[in-house]
Design an enzyme around this catalytic site. Structure first.
Site, PDB file in Angstrom:
ATOM      1  N   ASP A  70      51.385  39.416  39.521  1.00 49.64           N
ATOM      2  CA  ASP A  70      50.072  38.793  39.313  1.00 49.64           C
ATOM      3  C   ASP A  70      49.092  39.728  38.600  1.00 49.64           C
ATOM      4  O   ASP A  70      48.103  40.179  39.186  1.00 49.64           O
ATOM      5  CB  ASP A  70      49.512  38.321  40.663  1.00 49.64           C
ATOM      6  CG  ASP A  70      48.427  37.276  40.484  1.00 49.64           C
ATOM      7  OD1 ASP A  70      48.089  36.959  39.340  1.00 49.64           O
ATOM      8  OD2 ASP A  70      47.917  36.783  41.509  1.00 49.64           O
TER       9      ASP A  70
ATOM     10  N   ASP B 261      43.707  43.011  41.784  1.00 49.39           N
ATOM     11  CA  ASP B 261      43.983  42.044  42.858  1.00 49.39           C
ATOM     12  C   ASP B 261      45.199  42.525  43.650  1.00 49.39           C
ATOM     13  O   ASP B 261      46.075  41.748  44.026  1.00 49.39           O
ATOM     14  CB  ASP B 261      44.227  40.659  42.268  1.00 49.39           C
ATOM     15  CG  ASP B 261      44.190  39.559  43.330  1.00 49.39           C
ATOM     16  OD1 ASP B 261      43.700  39.813  44.447  1.00 49.39           O
ATOM     17  OD2 ASP B 261      44.665  38.448  43.050  1.00 49.39           O
TER      18      ASP B 261
END
Ligand code: ATP
Ligand code: MN
Length: 254
Positions: free
Chosen positions: A208, A192
């Protein structure tokens, strides 16, 4: 009740009585019993002295700013134990060869998801990728280094209007080297990687890591493609002379 008072103290509510603060509202809405118990445990261990602000509220997690028992600033990512993302989380975990038993219970599945993000952070550090240093996790709570000064560091997306072509070129090289180092040396992919998950501090920091996984995962090539495509498209739009997607992909895979 003891835990209630402990949580109130951690949120600074005992003294301030600011029960209409944003922090209190979000805590009230998302801290279920397990989360309260987990926070109380980390508090007793000196890992979280206080939470004093909300950095981000998301679909699957909320991130808070806090301090530990020694006065160091921390970021605390607290996954929701009830999430609409259950299916996606389950699919991602099921494909990860590092994850053994998959609990049927949503709450416990989120614990596995939290632990995996912690392990991913440790693994990324090992391959010299700049990430928030993971400090401790328990159940659905992950404590990590706070990236920022007074305020949390901005995301690349937040400051893109202030950046020059040269800045984007440097950031592109940084991001591409992260993808390459992770894949070639770390047998790993972020999954991501985008302008939303890069914080700009003294140097760029990649955050993240919840969907990051290892090369052995049957989804890893798809995730690598996704990262390459997002990064090449984004920096291409910013005027950087980017690599050709197919060339880069073949270079990494071959
Ligand atoms: P979203 O769905 O919004 O991407 P998320 O659940 O994926 O959220 P993260 O991306 O890990 O969670 O964190 C959300 C936001 O919190 C980040 O965009 C960043 O602004 C902030 N943040 C996360 N970790 C830290 C940290 N260690 N220090 C400072 N800020 C952080
Ligand atoms: Mn994010």
């Amino acid at each position: 009740e003891v835990i209630e008072r402990e949580i109130e103290a951690m949120l600074g509510l005992r003294d301030r009585r600011e029960k209409d603060s944003e922090l209190y509202k979000i805590a009230n809405e998302v801290f279920d019993r397990t989360t309260r118990e987990t926070l109380a445990y980390l508090h007793r261990r000196g890992k979280i002295e206080a939470l004093y602000g909300v950095i981000s509220t998301g679909k699957e997690a909320n991130v808070f700013a806090g301090v530990d028992g020694d006065g160091n600033r921390i970021a605390v990512k607290i996954y929701r134990t009830y999430t609409t993302e259950f299916r996606r989380i389950w699919e991602y975990l099921a494909a990860d060869p590092r994850v053994g038993y998959l609990p049927k219970d949503m709450r416990k599945l989120v614990f596995v998801w939290t632990r995996r993000e912690f392990k991913n952070l440790q693994r990324a550090i090992k391959y010299a990728v700049r990430v928030p240093e993971p400090i401790i996790f328990r159940n659905n709570v992950l404590v990590m280094e706070f990236v920022g000064d007074e305020l949390p560091a901005p995301r690349l997306k937040d400051v893109e209007r202030e950046l020059t072509r040269e800045d984007f070129e440097e950031l592109y090289d940084f991001t591409m080297s992260v993808i390459e180092r992770l894949w070639k040396r770390g047998d790993m992919v972020h999954g991501d990687l985008s302008e939303y998950n890069i914080l700009l501090h003294d140097a760029p920091v990649v955050i993240d890591w919840s969907q990051a996984t290892v090369k052995r995962n049957r989804m890893s090539v798809e995730l690598l493609k996704r990262d390459l495509r997002n990064v090449i498209n984004y920096f291409g739009r910013k005027g950087v002379d980017v690599d050709d997607f197919d060339d880069k992909f073949r270079e990494l895979i071959g």
